[in-house]
Design an enzyme around this catalytic site. Sequence first.
Site, PDB file in Angstrom:
ATOM      1  N   ARG A   1       0.834  -1.202   0.000  1.00 33.38           N
ATOM      2  CA  ARG A   1       0.000   0.000   0.000  1.00 33.38           C
ATOM      3  C   ARG A   1       0.872   1.256   0.000  1.00 33.38           C
ATOM      4  NH1 ARG A   1      -2.629  -3.478   3.786  1.00 33.38           N
ATOM      5  NH2 ARG A   1      -1.666  -2.374   5.540  1.00 33.38           N
ATOM      6  N   ARG A   2       2.126   1.092  -0.381  1.00 33.29           N
ATOM      7  CA  ARG A   2       3.092   2.191  -0.335  1.00 33.29           C
ATOM      8  C   ARG A   2       3.686   2.497  -1.712  1.00 33.29           C
ATOM      9  NH1 ARG A   2       6.512  -0.065   4.933  1.00 33.29           N
ATOM     10  NH2 ARG A   2       4.784   0.021   6.431  1.00 33.29           N
TER      11      ARG A   2
ATOM     12  N   CYS B   1       2.056  20.697 -10.906  1.00 31.65           N
ATOM     13  CA  CYS B   1       0.585  20.666 -10.887  1.00 31.65           C
ATOM     14  C   CYS B   1       0.122  19.234 -10.613  1.00 31.65           C
ATOM     15  CB  CYS B   1       0.030  21.169 -12.207  1.00 31.65           C
ATOM     16  SG  CYS B   1       0.401  22.905 -12.538  1.00 31.65           S
TER      17      CYS B   1
ATOM     18  N   ARG C   1      -2.857  19.412  -7.888  1.00 29.07           N
ATOM     19  CA  ARG C   1      -3.241  20.561  -7.060  1.00 29.07           C
ATOM     20  C   ARG C   1      -4.055  21.572  -7.849  1.00 29.07           C
ATOM     21  NH1 ARG C   1      -0.596  25.024  -8.538  1.00 29.07           N
ATOM     22  NH2 ARG C   1       1.361  24.773  -9.678  1.00 29.07           N
ATOM     23  N   SER C   2      -3.830  21.647  -9.172  1.00 33.29           N
ATOM     24  CA  SER C   2      -4.419  22.697  -9.988  1.00 33.29           C
ATOM     25  C   SER C   2      -4.466  22.233 -11.439  1.00 33.29           C
ATOM     26  CB  SER C   2      -3.567  23.966  -9.867  1.00 33.29           C
ATOM     27  OG  SER C   2      -3.960  24.951 -10.794  1.00 33.29           O
ATOM     28  N   GLN C   3      -5.553  22.598 -12.130  1.00 37.64           N
ATOM     29  CA  GLN C   3      -5.606  22.240 -13.549  1.00 37.64           C
ATOM     30  C   GLN C   3      -6.413  23.232 -14.374  1.00 37.64           C
ATOM     31  OE1 GLN C   3      -7.747  18.733 -15.443  1.00 37.64           O
ATOM     32  NE2 GLN C   3      -5.608  18.134 -15.699  1.00 37.64           N
ATOM     33  N   ASP C   4      -5.803  23.667 -15.473  1.00 42.81           N
ATOM     34  CA  ASP C   4      -6.445  24.444 -16.514  1.00 42.81           C
ATOM     35  C   ASP C   4      -7.227  23.437 -17.361  1.00 42.81           C
ATOM     36  OD1 ASP C   4      -7.046  25.673 -18.941  1.00 42.81           O
ATOM     37  OD2 ASP C   4      -5.112  26.675 -19.128  1.00 42.81           O
TER      38      ASP C   4
ATOM     39  N   ASN D   1      -3.633  15.354 -19.504  1.00 41.76           N
ATOM     40  CA  ASN D   1      -3.153  14.631 -18.327  1.00 41.76           C
ATOM     41  C   ASN D   1      -3.833  13.273 -18.179  1.00 41.76           C
ATOM     42  OD1 ASN D   1      -2.897  17.720 -16.490  1.00 41.76           O
ATOM     43  ND2 ASN D   1      -1.221  16.553 -17.411  1.00 41.76           N
TER      44      ASN D   1
ATOM     45  N   TYR E   1     -10.421  29.296 -17.272  1.00 39.97           N
ATOM     46  CA  TYR E   1     -10.027  30.704 -17.348  1.00 39.97           C
ATOM     47  C   TYR E   1     -11.111  31.548 -18.030  1.00 39.97           C
ATOM     48  CZ  TYR E   1      -5.288  30.027 -15.644  1.00 39.97           C
ATOM     49  OH  TYR E   1      -4.195  29.759 -14.851  1.00 39.97           O
TER      50      TYR E   1
END
Length: 282
Positions: A137-138, A157, A183-186, A194, A226
Amino acid sequence: MSYADKIFVDMCRNILDNGTDTKGEKVRPKWDDGSFAYTIKKFGVVNRYDLKKEFPAITLRKTGFKNCLDELLWIWQKKSNNVHDLNSHIWDAWADETGSIGKAYGYQLGIKHHYKEGDMDQVDRVLYDLKHNPYSRRIMTNIYNHEDLHEMNLYPCAYSMTFNVTKNEETGNLVLNGILNQRSQDVLTANNWNVCQYAALIHMFAQVNDMEVGEFIHVIADAHIYDKHVPLIEELITREQHPAPKLWINPEIKNFYDFTVDDLKLEDYVTGPQIKNIPVAV
């Protein structure tokens, strides 16, 4: 029709209808003219794809699969942080005069760490565990290294991949699943890019470990559209949808480091027209 299209359309509609508008707030990105690039954002988007059923490339417009793979292999196989090792120019805005993007992405995956089994980098650690400890599980990577953030030209990202192995009780084969944390996506420029990249990575890792592919889960903390992309998205999600393409992967490849961009192809990939000259915020 492609299930990836349904996920994409539903996600975009949810962001536009129920998201938070950052207009007038303190934001970092700017457009080429120097104006602030505001977004409509949604927190905590989770999309789930069954790779056994289809390859999750949207058909609303074409996703450049070869360039997707080129960037993925640049990070995961070459473990490079220099744009001169890429065949596209998508990273040029973040590169310095030598082509470096700093201690980011591939650089982090290439750092060797000390384990009781020996010294290896994060990619080799994943490959080692999939072979020797598949039910661990690692099995994960993380390139969001706070110690080096000040030397990264862009904070990662898509920063963490977690692999988990289950079993197909009908065939007796092991099944490889993966979770990508972002963490963030356009959404317009990067979402399906992705998705295709990390779905392909799961296919590659599964093949070299004699496993079947299972589920790919994409977790996005800040999924945003955006302001200048809103009319493009509104038009895109009304387009005709087509059946999902089929992934061909060279069955002869048994070592992850032997894969090239020509060893994976999308067949029967029917799409709507491409959207050209998309403005990109930096």
